[in-house]
Design an enzyme around this catalytic site. Structure first.
Site, PDB file in Angstrom:
ATOM      1  N   GLU B  92       0.803  -1.235   0.000  1.00 50.86           N
ATOM      2  CA  GLU B  92       0.000   0.000   0.000  1.00 50.86           C
ATOM      3  C   GLU B  92       0.825   1.269   0.000  1.00 50.86           C
ATOM      4  OE1 GLU B  92      -1.050  -2.645   1.431  1.00 50.86           O
ATOM      5  OE2 GLU B  92      -3.165  -2.838   0.912  1.00 50.86           O
ATOM      6  N   HIS B 161     -10.445  -5.041  10.567  1.00 46.77           N
ATOM      7  CA  HIS B 161     -11.002  -4.784   9.247  1.00 46.77           C
ATOM      8  C   HIS B 161     -12.298  -4.001   9.294  1.00 46.77           C
ATOM      9  CE1 HIS B 161      -8.138  -7.974   8.387  1.00 46.77           C
ATOM     10  NE2 HIS B 161      -8.230  -7.688   7.103  1.00 46.77           N
TER      11      HIS B 161
END
Lengths: 384, 362
Positions: B92, B161
């Site tokens: 990322e 998450h």
């Protein structure tokens, strides 16, 4: 006796006026150090051709860079420059050599030791110094400071260590995408070389064959930590692993130039990224708040100054090959000094940015908007 | 019918419904509505913008050959190829930085985070490289980039998450932060975000992807844009203002339907944009209803509701409040896994109803 004296003076004046530029060697070939190679068949040539014009230009630019940084040192100690100030003196051959190996239409990004690159990428000493002193005539109107200077195809000036490397690969991606045969030079230091995001970038740049020249300016110290204490492997030119690399004498402007030319050719031929390690040295500490002698000896600094100074090296080469005269170079020095003085004068007298500018430049191409001030009643105006 | 629509809106079932309406009392013109899921709306918006401007491209994990982790980019790689739809490695920080650099050099990237939880790894690039650059360069360097992906809680994906990043990104000057609810929102706001010359954080919601909404012809047109920074009143009401964003709008509308039966009419405001916040729309509503409850899925401290309440306190609408404004938020804990625990970690319809009644003192 008088006649002799008259004759002598006449002869000397004749000699002076007859000594035109045609007397200088137009170009000469110099031996340059061999580069260590990693996954590369051939390195740069072992000799470099330098023309008189090139030599004078490199000399002038390096000297301008040197004097500009020293003036910044002075102004910082007078508290006219504040905050962070990372000086580049000692490393001039890197910036000048790199620029000599690419075009202005190529792209470049570096970290915070960026004043030299701002200059080679088209900034003027005036606007660089005025940015350091935080004035409205600064290259970023006083809003960026030392670490955030930008010009066309120069993406700063980046404060977060290592963050500029993925950015540079992104610029290279745009170069490839837009198909204009441009490349991006992406610089970082020996300290940043251990950053994870750099390895992420090596991977993607290699996978996608981005036209990116990664350059590690190894000045032996990441702030106060020597390379031996920071890196398990100090062969920074090998750290790209699957990316071919070369280790270059960063104190020799010709060596840097030839290596950059080779790297640029590699990228432009579609082979993907390449990595250069420039072995260089900074005379100043990490920044103005670091005296630079707690982690290295004054002897070490002095030794580099006397044996490897990039400007002296070029000067000696040119003089010993009759490519320029002592007077000519002195004249350049005088001109440079004047340019710096004028710039410093501007930088210290130009007014600070107007308070109206405080909230501007938040968004591009947007209608004017309101920005909350320090309290609910203060509503400030922001234009694009 | 209303209950069916409610059922559909809260994302419990993905059914595509095709509806046709006719207007009575006006010249007979059959206005054609089609049912479009949020996912398809996002997909179509990206498709159209990719076609419109060659500089637009999409990168992220699994966006190309996998058709998107949540199938939002389905079909795009097949249509546009490797150059414009790029699969990235799981890095990322690296690919977000590459996206920002590409934006600086003249392209218009859409950088997808598989979920915004992973954007934390790249957050330096979003904030320091993207958001601040136009300001630091005093207008020399703009960054036309969109960061998009699902945000907030999903179902059963547990603590790492499930975080909502609306408040984190909403905090930063230099960013625009957008949070669509319906398919129309998704379409119009994503197109606006892609056409915007500034960094836009586009917070989607995984549970909304499969929910169909009616989409009029006007909304289906290629140049349909929703302006960033303007809220929408989803339901008119006189008694109390509910302000929310994203999936919680569905719950607000469901709560409003239940409350309506008891004679309480809620005005439901869909923020659509987190930053810049449309405080004026909220103030205008409060001046009518005199009561405010904000509803969000994220944590309470320093959150969206906290900001709205502070602004109302500081602004002209304060004097119109007949009761303290309150927030309905997620519970101040990391998200648990077990279903019963998870259900009790985020606002439920009953929590909104309860808070409305407490505020109205009924």
């Amino acid at each position: 006796l008088l006649l002799l004296l008259l004759l002598k003076s006449n002869i000397s004046s004749v000699v002076v006026s007859a000594r035109t530029y045609a007397d200088f060697t137009p170009q000469a070939t110099f031996d340059i150090k061999k580069c260590d190679l990693h996954k590369l068949e051939e390195g740069p040539p072992l000799q470099a051709v330098l023309s008189r014009e090139e030599g004078l230009q490199y000399y002038r630019t390096m000297q301008t860079m040197r004097r500009m940084e020293l003036k910044a040192d002075q102004l910082y100690k007078q508290k006219i420059i504040r905050g962070f100030c990372h000086l580049y003196d000692g490393q001039e051959a890197c910036a000048v050599g790199i620029e000599a190996g690419i075009n202005l239409s190529d792209h470049l990004i570096t970290a915070y030791r960026a004043h030299g690159y701002t200059l080679t990428r088209g900034g003027t000493v005036r606007e660089i110094m005025a940015e350091l002193t935080g004035r409205r005539g600064g290259i970023a109107k006083g809003k960026g400071g030392s670490m955030h200077m930008y010009t066309k195809h120069f993406y700063g000036g980046n404060g977060i260590v290592g963050a500029q490397v993925p950015l540079g690969a992104g610029v290279a991606l745009a170069c490839k995408y837009l198909g204009k045969n441009e490349l991006c030079v992406c610089l970082y230091g020996d300290g940043a070389a251990n950053q994870g995001q750099i390895f992420e970038t090596y991977n993607m740049a290699s996978l996608w064959k981005l036209p990116c020249i990664f350059i590690c300016e190894n000045n032996k110290y990441g702030m106060g930590t020597s390379v031996e204490r920071a890196a398990a492997s100090t062969d920074y030119y090998k750290r790209g692993d699957f990316i071919p690399g070369l280790r270059v004498d960063g104190m020799d402007v010709l060596c840097v130039r030839e290596a950059t030319k080779l790297a640029a050719e590699h990228c432009r031929s579609g082979k993907g990224p390449i990595l250069m390690e420039l072995q260089t040295y900074r005379y100043h500490g990490h920044s103005m708040s670091d005296p630079g002698v707690s982690y290295r000896t004054r002897d070490e600094i002095q030794e580099v100054r006397s044996k490897s100074d990039p400007i002296s090296m070029l000067k000696d080469r040119m003089l010993s090959n009759n490519m320029a005269s002592v007077e000519e170079l002195k004249e350049i020095d005088v001109e440079v000094r004047k340019e710096i003085e004028d710039a410093a004068q501007f930088a210290t007298t130009d007014p600070e940015p107007p308070l109206d500018d405080l909230c501007n430049h938040i968004f591009y191409n947007d209608p004017p908007m309101e920005v909350r001030g320090t309290n609910p009643w203060t509503k400030l105006k922001s234009v694009s | 019918m209303a209950s069916l629509r409610c059922f559909l809106r809260s994302g419990k079932n993905a059914v595509t419904a095709v509806l046709r309406r006719e207007f009575h009392g006006t010249p007979p013109a059959a206005v054609q509505y089609i049912g479009v899921t949020v996912r398809d709306a996002l997909n179509q918006a990206m498709d159209e913008e990719l076609e419109r401007d060659e500089r637009v491209f999409l990168l992220g994990e699994e966006v190309a050959q996998y058709d998107g982790a949540y199938k939002v980019s389905r079909g795009l790689w097949k249509k546009y190829g490797d150059k414009r739809i790029i699969d990235t490695p799981i890095t990322e920080m690296g690919f977000a930085g590459i996206a920002v650099g590409a934006a600086m050099a003249g392209l218009r990237p859409i950088c997808e985070f598989m979920t915004f939880n992973f954007s934390m790894q790249a957050i330096d690039q979003v904030i320091n490289s993207a958001a601040k650059t136009y300001y630091m360069s005093a207008g020399l360097q703009s960054v036309p980039i969109v960061f998009r992906g699902p945000n907030g809680s999903s179902a059963g994906v547990a603590a790492q998450h499930s975080q909502c990043f609306a408040a984190w990104y909403g905090h930063c000057p230099g960013l625009k932060v957008v949070s669509p609810w319906s398919a129309e929102d998704a379409r119009g706001l994503l197109k606006s975000a892609i056409r915007d010359d500034n960094p836009v954080v586009f917070l989607e919601n995984e549970l909304m992807y499969g929910v169909p909404f009616e989409m009029s012809e006007e909304v289906q047109s290629k140049d349909f844009l929703i302006p960033i920074g303007k809220a929408k009143i989803e339901r008119q009401g006189n008694h109390i203002t509910l302000v929310s964003h994203s999936r919680m709008i569905s719950l607000c509308l469901d709560a409003a339907a239940v409350l309506a039966k008891e004679g309480i009419e809620c005005e439901v405001i869909n923020m659509r944009t987190i930053r810049p916040l449309d405080a004026e729309a909220i103030e205008t509503s409060i001046m009518k209803t005199n009561h405010l409850v904000t509803v969000e899925g994220g944590w309470p401290q320093f959150g969206i509701g906290a900001e709205i309440l502070a602004r109302i306190m500081e602004g002209p609408a304060f004097n119109y409040l007949d009761a303290p404004a309150v927030r309905v938020t997620g519970v101040d804990i990391p998200m648990p896994y077990a279903k019963n625990l998870e259900d009790n970690s985020i606002p439920q319809i009953k929590d909104i109803i309860f808070s409305v009644k407490k505020t109205l003192n009924v």
